[in-house]
Enzyme design. Structure first.
Site, PDB file in Angstrom:
ATOM      1  N   THR A 199      -3.806  -5.209   5.978  1.00 46.24           N
ATOM      2  CA  THR A 199      -4.178  -4.023   6.768  1.00 46.24           C
ATOM      3  C   THR A 199      -5.548  -3.553   6.280  1.00 46.24           C
ATOM      4  O   THR A 199      -6.147  -4.164   5.401  1.00 46.24           O
ATOM      5  CB  THR A 199      -3.177  -2.863   6.565  1.00 46.24           C
ATOM      6  OG1 THR A 199      -3.352  -2.355   5.235  1.00 46.24           O
ATOM      7  CG2 THR A 199      -1.735  -3.293   6.777  1.00 46.24           C
ATOM      8  N   LYS A 228       3.024   7.613  -5.260  1.00 45.43           N
ATOM      9  CA  LYS A 228       4.115   6.738  -4.811  1.00 45.43           C
ATOM     10  C   LYS A 228       5.331   6.876  -5.735  1.00 45.43           C
ATOM     11  O   LYS A 228       6.468   6.904  -5.256  1.00 45.43           O
ATOM     12  CB  LYS A 228       3.642   5.284  -4.733  1.00 45.43           C
ATOM     13  CG  LYS A 228       2.516   5.034  -3.719  1.00 45.43           C
ATOM     14  CD  LYS A 228       2.920   5.377  -2.286  1.00 45.43           C
ATOM     15  CE  LYS A 228       1.911   4.911  -1.248  1.00 45.43           C
ATOM     16  NZ  LYS A 228       2.256   5.301   0.116  1.00 45.43           N
ATOM     17  N   SER A 238      -2.766   2.395  12.841  1.00 44.19           N
ATOM     18  CA  SER A 238      -3.315   1.200  12.196  1.00 44.19           C
ATOM     19  C   SER A 238      -2.238   0.527  11.336  1.00 44.19           C
ATOM     20  O   SER A 238      -1.227   1.159  10.993  1.00 44.19           O
ATOM     21  CB  SER A 238      -4.497   1.666  11.326  1.00 44.19           C
ATOM     22  OG  SER A 238      -4.895   0.718  10.399  1.00 44.19           O
ATOM     23  N   SER A 264       5.206   1.820  -2.365  1.00 46.35           N
ATOM     24  CA  SER A 264       4.402   0.634  -2.720  1.00 46.35           C
ATOM     25  C   SER A 264       5.060   0.027  -3.951  1.00 46.35           C
ATOM     26  O   SER A 264       5.817   0.717  -4.651  1.00 46.35           O
ATOM     27  CB  SER A 264       2.980   1.073  -3.064  1.00 46.35           C
ATOM     28  OG  SER A 264       2.307   0.060  -3.778  1.00 46.35           O
ATOM     29  N   TYR A 275      -2.807   7.166  -6.841  1.00 44.80           N
ATOM     30  CA  TYR A 275      -2.015   6.485  -5.792  1.00 44.80           C
ATOM     31  C   TYR A 275      -0.648   6.090  -6.342  1.00 44.80           C
ATOM     32  O   TYR A 275       0.390   6.363  -5.723  1.00 44.80           O
ATOM     33  CB  TYR A 275      -2.800   5.257  -5.324  1.00 44.80           C
ATOM     34  CG  TYR A 275      -2.135   4.429  -4.240  1.00 44.80           C
ATOM     35  CD1 TYR A 275      -1.988   4.928  -2.952  1.00 44.80           C
ATOM     36  CD2 TYR A 275      -1.673   3.139  -4.511  1.00 44.80           C
ATOM     37  CE1 TYR A 275      -1.405   4.162  -1.957  1.00 44.80           C
ATOM     38  CE2 TYR A 275      -1.094   2.370  -3.517  1.00 44.80           C
ATOM     39  CZ  TYR A 275      -0.961   2.883  -2.247  1.00 44.80           C
ATOM     40  OH  TYR A 275      -0.375   2.127  -1.257  1.00 44.80           O
TER      41      TYR A 275
HETATM   42  N1  LIG Z   1      -1.364  -2.629   2.997  1.00 47.05           N
HETATM   43  C1  LIG Z   1      -0.801  -2.721   1.817  1.00 47.05           C
HETATM   44  O1  LIG Z   1      -0.996  -3.712   1.089  1.00 47.05           O
HETATM   45  C2  LIG Z   1       0.132  -1.648   1.326  1.00 47.05           C
HETATM   46  C3  LIG Z   1       0.838  -1.884   0.152  1.00 47.05           C
HETATM   47  C4  LIG Z   1       1.691  -0.903  -0.314  1.00 47.05           C
HETATM   48  C5  LIG Z   1       1.840   0.279   0.385  1.00 47.05           C
HETATM   49  N2  LIG Z   1       1.128   0.490   1.521  1.00 47.05           N
HETATM   50  C6  LIG Z   1       1.295   1.777   2.211  1.00 47.05           C
HETATM   51  O2  LIG Z   1       1.485   1.574   3.597  1.00 47.05           O
HETATM   52  C7  LIG Z   1       1.110   2.769   4.288  1.00 47.05           C
HETATM   53  C8  LIG Z   1       0.300   2.376   5.514  1.00 47.05           C
HETATM   54  O3  LIG Z   1      -0.937   1.816   5.097  1.00 47.05           O
HETATM   55  P1  LIG Z   1      -1.576   0.532   5.782  1.00 47.05           P
HETATM   56  O4  LIG Z   1      -1.538  -0.544   4.794  1.00 47.05           O
HETATM   57  O5  LIG Z   1      -1.017   0.305   7.112  1.00 47.05           O
HETATM   58  O6  LIG Z   1      -3.122   1.008   5.846  1.00 47.05           O
HETATM   59  P2  LIG Z   1      -4.068   1.421   7.051  1.00 47.05           P
HETATM   60  O7  LIG Z   1      -4.164   0.322   8.039  1.00 47.05           O
HETATM   61  O8  LIG Z   1      -5.314   1.891   6.389  1.00 47.05           O
HETATM   62  O9  LIG Z   1      -3.313   2.641   7.735  1.00 47.05           O
HETATM   63  C9  LIG Z   1      -3.278   3.904   7.147  1.00 47.05           C
HETATM   64  C10 LIG Z   1      -2.788   4.906   8.170  1.00 47.05           C
HETATM   65  O10 LIG Z   1      -2.713   6.202   7.538  1.00 47.05           O
HETATM   66  C11 LIG Z   1      -3.391   7.132   8.354  1.00 47.05           C
HETATM   67  N3  LIG Z   1      -4.017   8.173   7.546  1.00 47.05           N
HETATM   68  C12 LIG Z   1      -4.822   8.032   6.461  1.00 47.05           C
HETATM   69  N4  LIG Z   1      -5.242   9.229   6.029  1.00 47.05           N
HETATM   70  C13 LIG Z   1      -4.695  10.144   6.875  1.00 47.05           C
HETATM   71  C14 LIG Z   1      -4.767  11.555   6.968  1.00 47.05           C
HETATM   72  N5  LIG Z   1      -5.497  12.296   6.130  1.00 47.05           N
HETATM   73  N6  LIG Z   1      -4.088  12.163   7.946  1.00 47.05           N
HETATM   74  C15 LIG Z   1      -3.353  11.441   8.844  1.00 47.05           C
HETATM   75  N7  LIG Z   1      -3.236  10.119   8.802  1.00 47.05           N
HETATM   76  C16 LIG Z   1      -3.906   9.481   7.836  1.00 47.05           C
HETATM   77  C17 LIG Z   1      -4.457   6.348   9.102  1.00 47.05           C
HETATM   78  O11 LIG Z   1      -4.749   6.957  10.350  1.00 47.05           O
HETATM   79  P3  LIG Z   1      -6.074   7.773  10.754  1.00 47.05           P
HETATM   80  O12 LIG Z   1      -7.239   7.151  10.074  1.00 47.05           O
HETATM   81  O13 LIG Z   1      -6.088   7.656  12.247  1.00 47.05           O
HETATM   82  O14 LIG Z   1      -5.814   9.182  10.322  1.00 47.05           O
HETATM   83  C18 LIG Z   1      -3.711   5.033   9.373  1.00 47.05           C
HETATM   84  O15 LIG Z   1      -2.941   5.135  10.545  1.00 47.05           O
HETATM   85  C19 LIG Z   1       0.358   3.634   3.278  1.00 47.05           C
HETATM   86  O16 LIG Z   1       1.206   4.669   2.827  1.00 47.05           O
HETATM   87  C20 LIG Z   1       0.073   2.675   2.145  1.00 47.05           C
HETATM   88  O17 LIG Z   1      -0.018   3.333   0.905  1.00 47.05           O
HETATM   89  C21 LIG Z   1       0.267  -0.433   2.013  1.00 47.05           C
END
Ligand SMILES: NC(=O)c1ccc[n+]([C@@H]2O[C@H](COP(=O)([O-])OP(=O)(O)OC[C@H]3O[C@@H](n4cnc5c(N)ncnc54)[C@H](OP(=O)(O)O)[C@@H]3O)[C@@H](O)[C@H]2O)c1
Length: 263
Positions: free
Chosen positions: A187, A156, A14, A139, A152
């Site tokens: 996302t 980080k 995702s 992040s 969180y």
């Molecule tokens: N989007 C933002 O604004 C933002 C900002 C700063 C940092 N980030 C960071 O970016 C990274 C990716 O997040 P995203 O924004 O792409 O969110 P997302 O679309 O919710 O994706 C999260 C991913 O993490 C996996 N995941 C969650 N819990 C898990 C577990 N227990 N075991 C294995 N996989 C797990 C999910 O896969 P499954 O559900 O298939 O396990 C999914 O593939 C994260 O580290 C997040 O903290 C995001």
């Protein structure tokens, strides 16, 4: 990337991880796709440019045994990885005062310890080959505190300490580290964020909905990896808080206590 690499991406089902998987595959690299949801990983694999060069390895970042098993599977099949992208994770929407310690521990496991465990699993083979690149998806709240993100933000922040040390200890042996600090990216991250009761928050935050696309985020990460950047911010104006915290801390302290965290 000039020569084709073997790239292991967690959270590849995702959002940012999915976009990274597609971007790496489009360049002809071998991509290992990991997360809990094998069906979603298979969907991502099929949508990659070279599905035959993409491999699904399921794991649960909350479960150390499953991480050991996944690392064993990857190392037995490939021998090594050129790059580990510790991207999978969960966010949080709960106040310190209402959050039970088991939620803090869960977020630290999923967002921090899991990545440490995988990094330690692949580091020996990288050192043996004198090459390897770790990409840690932190992040902007990895460099300042933010309401309703205590665990969180702590997880980080911890990533920064771990990876800066890993780089300092191993850079001379060909090991590279890029720490990525995204701001708001469009996302599902806010949907899956944990509340104090352990349930998912389930709401798409307004700022998230208007965030940078996952594809643009992935493109900026690839550019940074190519340039061997040590730390990057993938942000719009949300990067201002990073600079306020660093250069005008009094302003950051004033703003952060008034901020509406979910807008
Ligand atoms: N989007 C933002 O604004 C933002 C900002 C700063 C940092 N980030 C960071 O970016 C990274 C990716 O997040 P995203 O924004 O792409 O969110 P997302 O679309 O919710 O994706 C999260 C991913 O993490 C996996 N995941 C969650 N819990 C898990 C577990 N227990 N075991 C294995 N996989 C797990 C999910 O896969 P499954 O559900 O298939 O396990 C999914 O593939 C994260 O580290 C997040 O903290 C995001």
């Amino acid at each position: 990337m000039e020569t084709k690499k073997t790239v292991w991406i967690t959270g590849a089902s995702s959002g940012i991880g999915e976009a990274l998987a597609k971007a790496f595959s489009a360049e002809g690299n071998q991509v290992i796709l990991s997360s809990r949801n094998g069906q979603e990983l298979e969907r991502v694999r099929q949508s990659c440019a070279f599905p035959e060069k993409c491999f699904v390895v399921t794991l649960d970042l909350a479960d150390p045994d499953s991480l050991d098993a996944a690392a064993k599977t990857v190392l037995e099949k490939f021998g090594y990885v050129d790059m580990l992208i510790n991207n999978g994770g969960i966010s949080q929407r709960s106040l310190v005062a209402e959050t039970p310690l088991d939620i803090d521990r869960k977020i630290m496991q999923v967002d921090y310890f899991s990545g440490v465990q995988l990094a330690k699993a692949v580091l020996p083979s990288m050192l043996e080959r004198k090459t390897g690149h770790f990409v840690a998806i932190s992040s902007i709240v990895g460099v300042f505190g933010f309401p309703q993100r205590s665990a969180y933000s702590a997880a980080k922040h911890a990533m920064h300490g771990f990876y800066e040390t890993l780089r300092a200890e191993n850079e001379a042996d060909g090991i590279r580290v890029t720490v990525v600090c995204p701001g708001r990216i469009l996302t599902n991250v806010s949907l899956h964020a944990l509340r104090a009761d352990g349930h998912e928050y389930g709401i798409m935050d307004h700022a998230q909905a208007n965030g940078i696309s996952a594809e643009e985020c992935a493109a900026r990460i690839l550019k940074a990896i190519r340039k061997n950047k040590k730390e990057i911010y993938v942000c719009r104006k949300d990067v201002l808080m990073v600079y306020f915290r660093r250069y005008i801390p009094a302003l950051y302290y004033k703003l952060v206590s008034k901020v509406q965290p979910n807008l």
